[in-house]
Scaffold this motif. Structure first.
Motif, PDB file in Angstrom:
ATOM      1  N   HIS A 143      -1.538  -0.004  -4.776  1.00  0.00           N
ATOM      2  CA  HIS A 143      -1.863  -1.142  -3.916  1.00  0.00           C
ATOM      3  C   HIS A 143      -1.535  -2.414  -4.687  1.00  0.00           C
ATOM      4  CE1 HIS A 143      -4.052   1.549  -1.201  1.00  0.00           C
ATOM      5  NE2 HIS A 143      -4.605   2.075  -2.280  1.00  0.00           N
ATOM      6  N   SER A 174       0.859  -1.179   0.000  1.00  0.00           N
ATOM      7  CA  SER A 174       0.000   0.000   0.000  1.00  0.00           C
ATOM      8  C   SER A 174       0.896   1.230   0.000  1.00  0.00           C
ATOM      9  CB  SER A 174      -0.920   0.018   1.225  1.00  0.00           C
ATOM     10  OG  SER A 174      -1.733   1.181   1.218  1.00  0.00           O
ATOM     11  N   ASP A 194      -0.442   4.439  -1.482  1.00  0.00           N
ATOM     12  CA  ASP A 194      -1.279   5.500  -2.029  1.00  0.00           C
ATOM     13  C   ASP A 194      -1.152   6.735  -1.141  1.00  0.00           C
ATOM     14  OD1 ASP A 194      -2.935   6.715  -3.731  1.00  0.00           O
ATOM     15  OD2 ASP A 194      -4.719   5.549  -3.283  1.00  0.00           O
TER      16      ASP A 194
END
Length: 455
Positions: free
Chosen positions: A298, A71, A73
């Motif tokens: 992701h 992850s 983001d």
């Protein structure tokens, strides 16, 4: 203009170092939470290419990534990797664990700069030759013969072939000085003669002129990246046809299942991959996406069985998802090519003997004289020993005959050249390894059925 550009690069480095000092990366290695795997957690400030750098470190240590959750983001990057060593056991070697902490933790001085590639060291010990061209039986033998005639010794090399294309990164030294070739006239002659071999002796045939570099000593890390880029530049991916339901390509090889779709409400493109698992698969797909200027926001990776499932949520570096059908098809083709380039086709042969000038030329000449063609090769020299791996096939397309291999081993030496397995009629003994990594057959399904797309 040059001053401003240099200043901008300098400021980028300073900003990256400042962010790293304020938010130092954190690496946690846990051998207790899972029974059969080592869990590695990496938290760090996010930037384009950081996932590739982390995967690169784990790949260089020959670790097998069984599962991963990514992850990144926003401004922060969080990864969890479940890894094992080559034997499928937890990673307990303190030297290896210490290297991971140092490479990915706050003590690493590289700051993951995109201009400071891991594994590239400045040196004048080798002349680096990069080659791309059309593959044909005996090509490697001819190239090595030219280098031997030019009094150059190949000390390290990586050679790939894919869809009638060939690419190679070679480190050579001067026979007399055992160091890099620096004479401009001699370098020009090397380029000219190798280019002539790549064109098959015909000036009318299209082939890329070989590139020669003197200033860099490049290890396997660089070779992996460069070979992908050389193949990409030669457009080996153009041969792919993306007909839904096709399980084999024109050459009869099983193809990976790759799909790209858009999540319009979230401005992501979702890349789904299902294929036979093999070493360095994750590196190959992550590198391809990164090199094509896509960022992975992701990802979920599952390679606990014989097949690997990879799910990526990507955006272009400009923040947009895949914009057109043409771009979608290009991403699919490039990922399929990246997965297949490193697939080892043919019989695996390992050679271990004292290194000498002309050794590679002699060995590949014997292969050629016995109608064998090299599909992939890794050449290494350590402590005066040549440690070479070849994947060979019969030039006519048939399986390699056991008698042919026996004859070659008689010439080279039974203890020097060992059979390690492959898709051939040669029956390996109990001491020899299993068949190399080959794609298994699977039917194309909807990617929803893979259980990877979240509801």
């Amino acid at each position: 203009m040059d001053v401003c550009l240099s200043y901008s690069y300098h400021m980028d480095d300073e900003i990256a170092k400042f962010i790293r000092r304020v938010n130092p990366p954190r690496v946690v290695i846990d051998n207790e939470v899972c029974k059969n795997v080592t869990v590695i957690k990496v938290d760090s400030a996010n930037k384009h290419g950081i996932l590739l750098e982390v995967v690169q470190v784990l790949t260089d240590l020959n670790l097998t990534i069984k599962k991963a959750y990514i992850s990144s983001d926003g401004g922060w990057f969080m990864d969890v990797f479940n890894v094992t060593d080559q034997d499928g056991n937890k990673v307990t070697d303190e030297i290896v664990l210490g290297y991971i902490r140092k490479s990915l933790g706050p003590d690493d001085s590289s700051c993951y700069s995109p201009r400071s590639t891991i594994g590239v060291k400045q040196s004048v010990d080798f002349t680096v030759i990069e080659l791309t061209g059309t593959d044909r039986p005996g090509l490697l033998s001819e190239l090595c013969a030219v280098l031997t005639d030019l009094q150059c010794n190949v000390v390290n090399a990586e050679i790939w072939t894919h869809r009638a294309k060939a690419a190679a990164v070679l480190q050579v030294t001067d026979e007399e000085t055992c160091s890099a070739v620096t004479d401009p006239e001699r370098l020009s002659q090397i380029r000219k003669l190798l280019g002539y071999v790549l064109t098959g002796g015909s000036r009318s045939r299209r082939s890329c002129e070989p590139k020669t570099t003197v200033s860099s000593s490049l290890d396997e890390t660089y070779a992996d990246r460069k070979l992908h880029q050389l193949m990409f530049a030669d457009r080996d991916y153009d041969e792919w046809e993306n007909n839904v339901g096709d399980d084999e390509d024109k050459s009869g090889r099983v193809v990976p299942d790759v799909d790209v779709s858009n999540l319009h409400d979230l401005d992501y493109s979702v890349v789904m991959i299902r294929c036979k698992d093999r070493p360095k698969l994750l590196f190959d797909t992550v590198f391809t996406l990164t090199d094509m200027k896509y960022g992975v926001s992701h990802a979920s990776i599952d390679a606990q069985g014989p097949e690997a499932y990879q799910e990526y949520y990507i955006r272009h570096t400009d923040g947009s998802p895949v914009k057109s059908e043409a771009e979608r098809q290009r991403v699919i083709k490039c990922l399929k090519a990246a997965i297949q380039r490193r697939v080892s086709e043919g019989l695996k042969l390992e050679l271990c003997t004292s290194d000498r000038v002309g050794l590679l030329s002699d060995v590949t000449r014997i292969f050629r004289e016995n109608s064998l063609t090299v599909t992939r090769a890794e050449v290494k020299t350590k402590g005066g020993k040549a440690l070479n791996t070849f994947y060979v096939k019969d030039a006519s397309g048939y399986k390699v005959d056991a008698k042919t291999i026996d004859a070659i081993r008689e010439v080279i030496g039974q203890t020097i050249l060992q059979v390690k397995g492959g898709n051939t009629e040669v029956k390996p003994s109990s001491q020899e390894s299993q068949t190399g990594f080959l794609f298994g057959v699977f039917k194309s399904r909807s990617f929803v059925n893979f259980g990877l797309i979240r509801s």
